[in-house]
Structures are given as structure tokens and as C-alpha cells.
Design an enzyme around this catalytic site. Structure first.
Site, short mmCIF file in Angstrom:
data_model
loop_
_atom_site.label_atom_id
_atom_site.label_comp_id
_atom_site.label_asym_id
_atom_site.label_seq_id
_atom_site.Cartn_x
_atom_site.Cartn_y
_atom_site.Cartn_z
CB SER A 114 -0.94 0.11 1.39
OG SER A 114 -1.58 1.16 1.59
CE1 TYR A 138 -3.72 -2.22 5.54
CE2 TYR A 138 -3.23 0.08 4.87
CZ TYR A 138 -3.58 -1.41 4.37
OH TYR A 138 -3.56 -1.59 3.22
CE LYS A 142 -1.41 -4.37 3.67
NZ LYS A 142 -1.73 -5.61 2.57
N1 UFG Z 1 -13.15 10.53 2.69
C1 UFG Z 1 -14.12 11.53 2.97
N2 UFG Z 1 -15.30 11.06 3.48
C2 UFG Z 1 -15.85 9.61 3.60
C3 UFG Z 1 -14.92 8.70 3.34
C4 UFG Z 1 -13.52 9.23 2.67
O1 UFG Z 1 -13.93 12.87 2.79
O2 UFG Z 1 -16.76 9.37 4.20
C5 UFG Z 1 -11.95 10.99 2.01
C6 UFG Z 1 -10.74 10.68 2.92
O3 UFG Z 1 -10.47 11.63 3.92
C7 UFG Z 1 -9.70 10.64 1.91
C8 UFG Z 1 -10.25 10.07 0.61
O4 UFG Z 1 -11.77 10.50 0.66
O5 UFG Z 1 -9.16 11.93 1.72
C9 UFG Z 1 -10.42 8.77 0.52
O6 UFG Z 1 -10.71 8.11 1.53
P1 UFG Z 1 -10.78 6.46 1.52
O7 UFG Z 1 -11.20 5.89 3.06
O8 UFG Z 1 -11.83 6.17 0.38
O9 UFG Z 1 -9.31 5.86 1.23
P2 UFG Z 1 -7.99 6.17 2.18
O10 UFG Z 1 -7.28 6.91 1.21
O11 UFG Z 1 -8.06 6.43 3.18
O12 UFG Z 1 -7.57 4.62 2.08
C10 UFG Z 1 -6.94 3.94 1.06
C11 UFG Z 1 -7.02 2.31 1.28
C12 UFG Z 1 -6.05 1.90 2.42
C13 UFG Z 1 -5.07 2.45 2.28
C14 UFG Z 1 -4.88 3.93 1.92
C15 UFG Z 1 -3.28 4.46 2.05
O13 UFG Z 1 -8.37 2.10 1.40
O14 UFG Z 1 -6.19 0.64 2.73
O15 UFG Z 1 -5.64 4.35 0.94
O16 UFG Z 1 -3.33 5.76 2.20
F1 UFG Z 1 -3.97 2.29 3.54
#
Ligand code: UFG
Length: 323
Positions: A114, A138, A142
Site C-alpha cells: 500500500s 496498518y 505493510k
Molecule cells: N473521505 C471522506 N469522507 C468519507 C470517506 C473518505 O471525505 O466518508 C475522504 C478521505 O478523507 C480521503 C479520501 O476520501 O481523503 C479517500 O478515502 P478512502 O477512505 O476512500 O481511502 P483512504 O485514502 O483512506 O484509504 C486507502 C485504502 C487504504 C490505504 C490508504 C493509503 O483504502 O487501505 O488508501 O493511504 F491504506
């Protein structure tokens, strides 16, 4: 060639199994169905088992030529609250799987890593040589597994690829498999829940980031593009040097841009409201995919609109199935 897809009943693993099949490989899925779903493994041989069960793995490893490992817990927030669960599965049980592989004749291992291993990146777009300084448990798990492979590779002649995903999204064009997380936390399916009234509104986590519109920027990569990179990585391992490869598009999109894309593609407005920033969210994560292009001859082909369209198609299908 037979490939063991460990965690193949999960979101990314099921798409990798399908890509392998489409390219003439014979995938065998191994999954404990803890977070995976048998329905995502339909049409494949599915063996229900845990990665901690070396005895169960041994005979299966005897009839495959390579392993792809997707069986990890992947909620950043949960890893902060319950790190024990993450170190147990992603590190301890993962190493049990790795040792079982060493005890077999298999010498090709593709690891689902990741961009979380980088933490808050020193520069964007992100190249593979950036320092790895994860900012949550997490990402640490990894990184530890990557380091185990880096030690095992030369010591035991194990060929490996650490594939560092950016934000996997979308679903297979067939509409037969897609994202099924409980609870759902990822941006696009969470936005769909808001459209359908299954949550009051999509919470936008922070709008004061140093990004063009103040919301977080991520590199959303279609899960089928990601899956195809795994097939190419396996082929590369036939003679290539084991290493890490970023898998992203090289283009970032803000949360607001994603909400606009959803409106453009589905014709539905996402009910949203501002919320405080989520702990551990870096402002911007965008891949430099140059190494993947050079080594694997891989480039993401699918657009953001295709990501949203396929995710929506899958979401509609799941909704109909529940009726
Ligand atoms: N976001 C929102 N509202 C929500 C959900 C997400 O504003 O309800 C924003 C988050 O703050 C982020 C973006 O949308 O900026 C993407 O969020 P996600 O939860 O979809 O994905 P992440 O970037 O947090 O996570 C992904 C993978 C993880 C990994 C990570 C690495 O799902 O497994 O990228 O940064 F670890």
C-alpha cells in the site's frame, strides 16, 4: 500455471483472480471468509482456510506455481484502535504463510502492499525510493511484511513484488464482482450510501488542506487496472528483479472532484456535509507510475468516470439482489 490467490474472496483479490483467469491462468482461491465473500469467488475453486494454518496450506502449495497475497485487514482507523488484530494477521499470520511458501517449491510471491507505507510523503508524485515512514499501524504492518520479503528474497531465492496500491476503486465491467465492505468507509461507496439514504450525508473529512479546493487529493485507480498489473508482475518475475512498484494513475482527484464525478456519471447529487479532518489522512497521495510503465509495461487505462460508472453498476446490482 496455477496461482494461489490468498484472500481471493475479497475486493481486490477477486478482481485479480478474474484477471488471471482471463489471461489463461488457473487461480485457486484461499480465503477464511472473515472479510471476504464466497459470492466474489463464484466460478473459482474456493478453499476456506486461514493463512495461520500451515498444515492446510502445505498440500495446496504443492499444486501451485505462484502465490498472490491479499489476505490482510485494511482499515486504517481500526488499526489505530485495535493494532493487535493488525499485527496478528498482517504480520504474524502473514509470515506463517510466507514460511509455508518457503517450505514448498513455490518461488514467486506477489504482495498486496500500500502507499500507506510512505506515510506523509516527502514529495508528490511519489516514487518508490521515497522514505517509508508509515503514520498508522496498518501502514507499519505493510512495511514489516515488505521488509520480510526483502530479507527472504535474496536469502532463499524467493522472487517477490511489493505492489503498492494507491486508492483502489470501481468494479469489474461485467457487474459480477465489486466492493463489499462492512462497515463501508471508502469514499465512493460511502457516497452511494448517502445517495440512497442509507446514511444522512457523506461527511467530507476536512476542507482546509493545502490542496486546490481544500479537500484531500487521492490517486483513484480502477480495480481492474490494478488486477491486470498483478498478472504482468507475475510475468515479470519470470526473469525480473524483485522490487516494489507503485500502482496508481499519476493523477490526483480531490474529494469534491469525486462528488462532482458521481453527479456527472449517475445524475444523482451526493448529500454531503463538512466534517472535521480524519486522523492520519495525508493531504495528497499521488503515484509516480513510471516504474510500473518501464518494468511491467503497465499503465492505468480506465478513467475516473469509468471507475464511478462501474462502481455504480455494481452497487445497483447489490441493491437489486437484496430486494
Ligand atoms: N473521505 C471522506 N469522507 C468519507 C470517506 C473518505 O471525505 O466518508 C475522504 C478521505 O478523507 C480521503 C479520501 O476520501 O481523503 C479517500 O478515502 P478512502 O477512505 O476512500 O481511502 P483512504 O485514502 O483512506 O484509504 C486507502 C485504502 C487504504 C490505504 C490508504 C493509503 O483504502 O487501505 O488508501 O493511504 F491504506
Amino acid at each position: 500455471m496455477n496461482v494461489l490467490v490468498v484472500g481471493g474472496a475479497g475486493y481486490i483479490g477477486s478482481h485479480a483472480a478474474l484477471a488471471l483467469k482471463r489471461h489463461g491462468y488457473e487461480p485457486v482461491i484461499y480465503d477464511n471468509l472473515g472479510a471476504g465473500h464466497a459470492v466474489l469467488a463464484q466460478g473459482f475453486e474456493l478453499i476456506v482456510g486461514d493463512i495461520s494454518d500451515a498444515g492446510k496450506l502445505a498440500p495446496i502449495l504443492g499444486r501451485v506455481d505462484a502465490v498472490m497475497h491479499f489476505a490482510a485487514h485494511a482499515y486504517v482507523g481500526e488499526s489505530v484502535i485495535n493494532p493487535r488484530k493488525y499485527f496478528q494477521n498482517n504480520v504474524l499470520d502473514g509470515v506463517t504463510l510466507l514460511n509455508a511458501v518457503l517450505d514448498s517449491k513455490v518461488r514467486k510471491f506477489i504482495f498486496s502492499s500500500s502507499c500507506a507505507v510512505y506515510g506523509v510523503p516527502a514529495k508528490v508524485p511519489m516514487t518508490e525510493d521515497l522514505p517509508r515512514v508509515p503514520v498508522n499501524p496498518y501502514g507499519v504492518t505493510k512495511l514489516i511484511f515488505e521488509q520480510a520479503l526483502e530479507a527472504y528474497g535474496p536469502a532463499y531465492g524467493l522472487g517477490y513484488m511489493n505492489l503498492r496500491y494507491f486508492n483502489a476503486a470501481g468494479a469489474d465491467e461485467s457487474g459480477t464482482i465489486g466492493e463489499m465492505h462492512t462497515p463501508e468507509t471508502h469514499l465512493i461507496p460511502s457516497a452511494f450510501e448517502a445517495i440512497r439514504g442509507q446514511r444522512p450525508a457523506l461527511e467530507v473529512f476536512g476542507d482546509k488542506y493545502p490542496t486546490p479546493d481544500g479537500t484531500c487529493v487521492r490517486d483513484y485507480i480502477h480495480v481492474t487496472d490494478l488486477a491486470e498489473a498483478h498478472v504482468l508482475a507475475l510475468e515479470y518475475l519470470a526473469g525480473g528483479i524483485s522490487q516494489a512498484v507503485n500502482l496508481g494513475t499519476g493523477h490526483g482527484h480531490s474529494v469534491r472532484e469525486i462528488l462532482s464525478a458521481i453527479k456527472r456519471v449517475t445524475g444523482r447529487e451526493v448529500p454531503s456535509r463538512m466534517a472535521p479532518p480524519r486522523a492520519g489522512d495525508p493531504p495528497e497521495l499521488v503515484a509516480d507510475p513510471t516504474r510500473a510503465e518501464h518494468l511491467l509495461h503497465w499503465k492505468a487505462k480506465r478513467s475516473l468516470d469509468e471507475i464511478v460508472a462501474t462502481a455504480w453498476k455494481w452497487d445497483e446490482r447489490m441493491r437489486m439482489a437484496k430486494k
